[in-house]
Design a protein around this motif. Structure first.
Motif, PDB file in Angstrom:
ATOM      1  N   VAL A  14     -19.979   4.731  24.445  1.00 53.07           N
ATOM      2  CA  VAL A  14     -21.342   4.863  24.984  1.00 53.07           C
ATOM      3  C   VAL A  14     -22.240   5.301  23.835  1.00 53.07           C
ATOM      4  O   VAL A  14     -22.104   6.416  23.307  1.00 53.07           O
ATOM      5  CB  VAL A  14     -21.401   5.890  26.139  1.00 53.07           C
ATOM      6  CG1 VAL A  14     -22.722   5.789  26.883  1.00 53.07           C
ATOM      7  CG2 VAL A  14     -20.233   5.695  27.091  1.00 53.07           C
ATOM      8  N   GLU A  15     -23.139   4.425  23.414  1.00 54.57           N
ATOM      9  CA  GLU A  15     -23.953   4.678  22.214  1.00 54.57           C
ATOM     10  C   GLU A  15     -25.196   3.796  22.272  1.00 54.57           C
ATOM     11  O   GLU A  15     -25.101   2.601  22.542  1.00 54.57           O
ATOM     12  CB  GLU A  15     -23.097   4.361  20.968  1.00 54.57           C
ATOM     13  CG  GLU A  15     -23.851   4.216  19.661  1.00 54.57           C
ATOM     14  CD  GLU A  15     -24.509   5.489  19.168  1.00 54.57           C
ATOM     15  OE1 GLU A  15     -23.778   6.448  18.861  1.00 54.57           O
ATOM     16  OE2 GLU A  15     -25.759   5.519  19.111  1.00 54.57           O
ATOM     17  N   ASP A  16     -26.365   4.405  22.026  1.00 56.65           N
ATOM     18  CA  ASP A  16     -27.603   3.626  22.152  1.00 56.65           C
ATOM     19  C   ASP A  16     -27.955   2.841  20.891  1.00 56.65           C
ATOM     20  O   ASP A  16     -28.712   1.886  20.954  1.00 56.65           O
ATOM     21  CB  ASP A  16     -28.771   4.525  22.564  1.00 56.65           C
ATOM     22  CG  ASP A  16     -29.107   5.552  21.498  1.00 56.65           C
ATOM     23  OD1 ASP A  16     -28.152   6.110  20.903  1.00 56.65           O
ATOM     24  OD2 ASP A  16     -30.302   5.795  21.260  1.00 56.65           O
ATOM     25  N   ASP A  17     -27.397   3.247  19.758  1.00 55.20           N
ATOM     26  CA  ASP A  17     -27.707   2.515  18.528  1.00 55.20           C
ATOM     27  C   ASP A  17     -26.812   1.277  18.452  1.00 55.20           C
ATOM     28  O   ASP A  17     -25.584   1.375  18.381  1.00 55.20           O
ATOM     29  CB  ASP A  17     -27.478   3.410  17.307  1.00 55.20           C
ATOM     30  CG  ASP A  17     -27.931   2.729  16.023  1.00 55.20           C
ATOM     31  OD1 ASP A  17     -29.036   3.062  15.537  1.00 55.20           O
ATOM     32  OD2 ASP A  17     -27.196   1.842  15.543  1.00 55.20           O
ATOM     33  N   ALA A  31     -18.552  14.447  13.955  1.00 51.78           N
ATOM     34  CA  ALA A  31     -19.941  14.680  13.565  1.00 51.78           C
ATOM     35  C   ALA A  31     -20.469  13.470  12.809  1.00 51.78           C
ATOM     36  O   ALA A  31     -19.826  12.979  11.884  1.00 51.78           O
ATOM     37  CB  ALA A  31     -20.035  15.938  12.707  1.00 51.78           C
ATOM     38  N   LYS A  32     -21.631  12.993  13.233  1.00 51.75           N
ATOM     39  CA  LYS A  32     -22.272  11.866  12.553  1.00 51.75           C
ATOM     40  C   LYS A  32     -22.882  12.334  11.237  1.00 51.75           C
ATOM     41  O   LYS A  32     -23.504  13.403  11.229  1.00 51.75           O
ATOM     42  CB  LYS A  32     -23.377  11.277  13.439  1.00 51.75           C
ATOM     43  CG  LYS A  32     -22.872  10.451  14.606  1.00 51.75           C
ATOM     44  CD  LYS A  32     -24.069   9.998  15.432  1.00 51.75           C
ATOM     45  CE  LYS A  32     -23.634   9.111  16.584  1.00 51.75           C
ATOM     46  NZ  LYS A  32     -24.758   8.773  17.469  1.00 51.75           N
ATOM     47  N   PRO A  33     -22.825  11.628  10.140  1.00 55.26           N
ATOM     48  CA  PRO A  33     -22.046  10.383   9.991  1.00 55.26           C
ATOM     49  C   PRO A  33     -20.560  10.680   9.757  1.00 55.26           C
ATOM     50  O   PRO A  33     -20.243  11.699   9.140  1.00 55.26           O
ATOM     51  CB  PRO A  33     -22.678   9.751   8.748  1.00 55.26           C
ATOM     52  CG  PRO A  33     -23.263  10.883   7.975  1.00 55.26           C
ATOM     53  CD  PRO A  33     -23.571  11.974   8.941  1.00 55.26           C
ATOM     54  N   LEU A  44     -18.476   9.224  23.243  1.00 56.85           N
ATOM     55  CA  LEU A  44     -19.792   9.449  23.865  1.00 56.85           C
ATOM     56  C   LEU A  44     -20.836   9.954  22.876  1.00 56.85           C
ATOM     57  O   LEU A  44     -20.669  11.000  22.258  1.00 56.85           O
ATOM     58  CB  LEU A  44     -19.622  10.459  25.015  1.00 56.85           C
ATOM     59  CG  LEU A  44     -20.860  10.825  25.818  1.00 56.85           C
ATOM     60  CD1 LEU A  44     -21.381   9.623  26.612  1.00 56.85           C
ATOM     61  CD2 LEU A  44     -20.563  11.984  26.759  1.00 56.85           C
ATOM     62  N   ASP A  45     -21.927   9.193  22.759  1.00 53.30           N
ATOM     63  CA  ASP A  45     -23.088   9.651  21.988  1.00 53.30           C
ATOM     64  C   ASP A  45     -23.855  10.633  22.873  1.00 53.30           C
ATOM     65  O   ASP A  45     -23.774  10.563  24.105  1.00 53.30           O
ATOM     66  CB  ASP A  45     -23.961   8.442  21.622  1.00 53.30           C
ATOM     67  CG  ASP A  45     -25.216   8.845  20.855  1.00 53.30           C
ATOM     68  OD1 ASP A  45     -25.173   9.859  20.138  1.00 53.30           O
ATOM     69  OD2 ASP A  45     -26.234   8.115  20.975  1.00 53.30           O
ATOM     70  N   MET A  46     -24.556  11.577  22.298  1.00 53.49           N
ATOM     71  CA  MET A  46     -25.267  12.556  23.118  1.00 53.49           C
ATOM     72  C   MET A  46     -26.692  12.119  23.437  1.00 53.49           C
ATOM     73  O   MET A  46     -27.128  12.169  24.578  1.00 53.49           O
ATOM     74  CB  MET A  46     -25.288  13.921  22.417  1.00 53.49           C
ATOM     75  CG  MET A  46     -23.901  14.546  22.275  1.00 53.49           C
ATOM     76  SD  MET A  46     -22.984  14.585  23.831  1.00 53.49           S
ATOM     77  CE  MET A  46     -23.797  15.929  24.659  1.00 53.49           C
ATOM     78  N   LYS A  47     -27.429  11.742  22.390  1.00 56.13           N
ATOM     79  CA  LYS A  47     -28.838  11.453  22.629  1.00 56.13           C
ATOM     80  C   LYS A  47     -29.050   9.963  22.851  1.00 56.13           C
ATOM     81  O   LYS A  47     -28.900   9.153  21.942  1.00 56.13           O
ATOM     82  CB  LYS A  47     -29.667  11.935  21.448  1.00 56.13           C
ATOM     83  CG  LYS A  47     -30.848  12.717  21.939  1.00 56.13           C
ATOM     84  CD  LYS A  47     -31.388  13.602  20.922  1.00 56.13           C
ATOM     85  CE  LYS A  47     -32.768  13.107  20.570  1.00 56.13           C
ATOM     86  NZ  LYS A  47     -33.346  13.924  19.519  1.00 56.13           N
ATOM     87  N   MET A  48     -29.393   9.662  24.101  1.00 52.35           N
ATOM     88  CA  MET A  48     -29.605   8.261  24.470  1.00 52.35           C
ATOM     89  C   MET A  48     -30.734   8.226  25.487  1.00 52.35           C
ATOM     90  O   MET A  48     -30.930   9.178  26.238  1.00 52.35           O
ATOM     91  CB  MET A  48     -28.331   7.705  25.131  1.00 52.35           C
ATOM     92  CG  MET A  48     -27.137   7.590  24.202  1.00 52.35           C
ATOM     93  SD  MET A  48     -25.664   7.041  25.065  1.00 52.35           S
ATOM     94  CE  MET A  48     -25.279   8.457  26.062  1.00 52.35           C
ATOM     95  N   PRO A  49     -31.475   7.136  25.530  1.00 54.00           N
ATOM     96  CA  PRO A  49     -32.499   7.023  26.572  1.00 54.00           C
ATOM     97  C   PRO A  49     -31.845   6.764  27.934  1.00 54.00           C
ATOM     98  O   PRO A  49     -30.639   6.544  27.992  1.00 54.00           O
ATOM     99  CB  PRO A  49     -33.333   5.823  26.104  1.00 54.00           C
ATOM    100  CG  PRO A  49     -32.422   5.024  25.242  1.00 54.00           C
ATOM    101  CD  PRO A  49     -31.441   5.981  24.622  1.00 54.00           C
TER     102      PRO A  49
HETATM  103 MG    MG Z   1     -28.189   8.222  20.023  1.00 54.44          MG
END
Ligand code: MG
Lengths: 126, 527
Positions: free
Chosen positions: A10-13, A104-106, A55-60
């Protein structure tokens, strides 16, 4: 096919999402992808639970926090969640949503693979 | 009638009252009595010529009895002054008053001017007429007592009183004295009245229990805890800060110092409260504390902003890094780099570059060092240019442009306004479904020009709208995250529009989509 483990990403990018898909499939995983928490929840209505969720955290639309709350309330801790976060305190973020692990990204693909191998749910486990 | 050393008959009834002395006593002791009397006695005939004066009269008038004898009251050598120090008119001399009115005249205070004496000798005079049997005026008796000391004391007291009054009235502090045990206010100075909001003419009969006081936190003082109350009833001194509500309900912050005033026997006679209006100082302190908190908050948020900005940079850096790692793996497995991956790498590096530029913009805007360069620009053309650019970049997303004029020349910073439109379009494309259209509007009114970008996305809650354009240095951390989450663009856009003297805003309803707009004033912005 059924022996392959499934990972839900799950990732918005879109670049991160597609790169991870290509990488994981090259590592012999079956992947499911969603661009936000809402899509991921919908996906889970029609698919069986994956062996692990990245899971990505920040997503719309629906972010990682909201997804984790809804997913866990629906499926309990039946599926391990690994958080991919760009936050400075990645570990704390993981704890906040009771995720089992974090990167942790990256991050390096090898590092990600190690984390997945460590936490993925074995097919024979209940 | 008795004989006297001057061969004159005195009617003693006039001087002492008949009943007080016996005849034999009068005969024997009269002379020595008169001479030793501490009251000056002068007897005039009906023409005011002096018939008799005793020793004390001579002493007080500063003139010998020989000189006095036969002198008329009209004699220019008599120099008297009245209480305010001006010469006493001749018709107001006690003897003359009686001579004219034929009636007794009591309690006149006058000053006797004596050569070579630095102050008048003040006397209290009584003057009486004496009549013959045929009711004709026979003589006038004037007696007078030395009251110089009393008058001088009275002068001193009134002088002190005036000084005290002046000091009290000059005082910036309010001074209130209240009686014990009634608690009635018996004195309040000018400043006290002003602070209290009392009318100048208001009578002082208020009781201190009517003074409504509040602790600084706003809760009312119980009457028995008020400083003046405690001074009067408990004999306690206290210094306290409190809020005083005057009858016009204006709240004032006071610093009060109350103490009991004791009688010589130690009992409480009154209470005094000296209070100073420290509203301004208090406000200043509050402002300072607020400013310090704000600055601390700003510092905190700035560092938080850096955290969030770093967070935001990590996403494209991650994408860039993953693409590179994958390409490396492919190359290791003999798979060549494809042009699609390269263009993705390009796009991510563009994204990183834009973020860095935005961050620099924010930093410059926060430090107020961004200047706009106004130039005459055709706005319709500028919007069209931006729109076409986005159509290309977004796979021909449906973007419509409606306008109420075909052309508009306006004085703006072309680059910055392009940046704002582009920010709004970028958000509209990024946060809405591909299938939904985006509508650009240009509305030209006599006073202003409105450019709007309407989307059919999820909409933004009212709460989130408030912080959408928020400065980095304001609001809670969560809000900062939100602001930065939108790519800093809205904050930068707001600042750019404000530099043009315009405003930026949003109309949005959850589930219905959002319209972002900015207004540019025509007067200043248009040529
Ligand atoms: Mg994101």
């Amino acid at each position: 096919m059924s022996e392959k483990k499934t990972i839900l990403v799950v990732e918005d990018d879109q670049d991160i999402l597609s790169t991870l898909k290509i990488f994981l499939e090259s590592e012999d995983y079956h992947t499911l992808t969603a661009e936000n928490g809402f899509e991921a929840m919908k996906l889970m209505e029609t698919h069986s639970l994956p062996n692990l969720i990245l899971l990505d955290m920040k997503m719309p639309v629906m972010d990682g926090w909201q997804f984790a709350i809804e997913f866990i309330s629906k499926h309990d801790h039946l599926c391990p969640i690994v958080v991919m976060t760009a936050a400075a305190d990645a570990e704390q973020r993981a704890k906040d949503i009771s995720a089992i692990g974090w990167v942790a990204k990256p991050f390096k693909l090898d590092e990600l693979l190690k984390t997945i191998k460590r936490f993925e749910k074995q097919p024979n486990a209940t | 009638m008795v004989a006297n050393p001057y061969g004159y008959k005195i009617n003693l009834k006039i001087i002492f009252g008949t009943k007080l002395v016996s005849k034999s006593y009068m005969k024997v002791e009269l002379h020595s009595l008169l001479e030793n009397l501490s009251v000056g006695v002068v007897v005039h005939d009906s023409t005011t010529a002096i018939l008799f004066a005793n020793q004390m009269a001579s002493n007080l008038l500063g003139i010998s009895r020989e000189e006095m004898k036969g002198k008329f009251s009209t004699d220019p050598s008599w120099k008297f002054v009245n209480e305010n120090g001006s010469p006493l008119p001749i018709n107001e001399f006690p003897v003359n008053r009686v001579c004219i009115s034929k009636r007794e005249f009591k309690n006149q205070i006058l000053g006797i001017i004596i050569p070579n004496q630095d102050h008048p000798t003040w006397v209290l005079c009584h003057a009486y007429p004496e009549f013959k049997t045929n009711q004709e005026l026979s003589q006038i008796v004037v007696n007078f007592t030395d009251v110089t000391k009393e008058i001088q004391l009275r002068e001193k007291t009134s002088e002190l009183n005036a000084l005290f009054q002046a000091a009290m009235d000059q005082s910036q502090a309010g001074i209130v004295i209240a009686d014990a045990p009634s608690g009635n206010i018996k004195y309040i100075n000018q400043a006290g009245r002003l602070i209290r909001g009392l009318n100048q003419d208001l009578k002082i009969n208020e009781n201190i229990s009517h003074w409504q006081k509040y602790y600084l936190n706003g809760t009312p003082y119980p009457v028995n805890k008020m400083p003046l109350h405690r001074a009067i009833y408990e004999g306690k001194k206290s210094i306290e800060e409190f809020i005083l509500k005057s009858p016009n309900q204006k709240e004032k912050v006071m610093m009060g110092n109350a103490a009991p005033i004791l009688k010589p026997d130690g009992s409480i006679m009154a209470g005094i409260l000296i209070f100073l209006d420290i509203t301004e100082r208090h406000q200043l302190e509050k402002d300072l504390i607020k400013a310090r908190e704000e600055s601390e908050n700003a510092t905190h948020l700035k560092s938080h902003f850096l955290d969030v900005a770093a967070h935001e940079l990590r996403t494209p850096v991650t994408a860039f890094s993953l693409l590179l790692q994958l390409t490396q793996r492919n190359l290791d497995h003999g798979i060549p780099v494809d042009s699609k991956t390269l263009s993705r790498l390009n796009a991510q590096s563009d994204r990183i570059a834009k973020l860095v530029i935005d961050l620099l913009d924010v930093s410059r805007l926060e430090h107020g060092i961004v200047k706009i360069k106004l130039e005459v620009t055709e706005l319709v053309e500028l919007i069209t240019e931006c729109m076409e650019d986005f159509k290309l970049r977004s796979n021909n997303r449906t973007i419509e442009f409606s306008k109420n004029a075909s052309t508009l020349m306006i004085n703006i910073d072309r680059v910055r306004i392009y940046q704002v439109i582009s920010n709004l379009l970028d958000n509209a494309i990024k946060y809405t479904l591909e299938s939904t259209p985006i509508e650009i509007g240009l509305e030209i009114n006599p006073e202003k020009v409105r450019v709007s970008v309407k989307d059919y996305g999820a909409g933004i809650s009212e709460k989130a709208q408030k912080n959408l354009f928020g400065a980095i240095t304001r609001g809670t951390g969560e809000e900062v995250e939100h602001t930065v989450g939108l790519g800093l663009g809205l904050y930068i856009s707001r600042k750019m529009i404000e530099l043009h003297g315009g405003t930026i805003g949003i109309e949005s309803k959850l589930g219905k989509g959002s319209t972002f707009y900015f207004d540019l004033p025509r007067k200043t912005a248009e040529i």
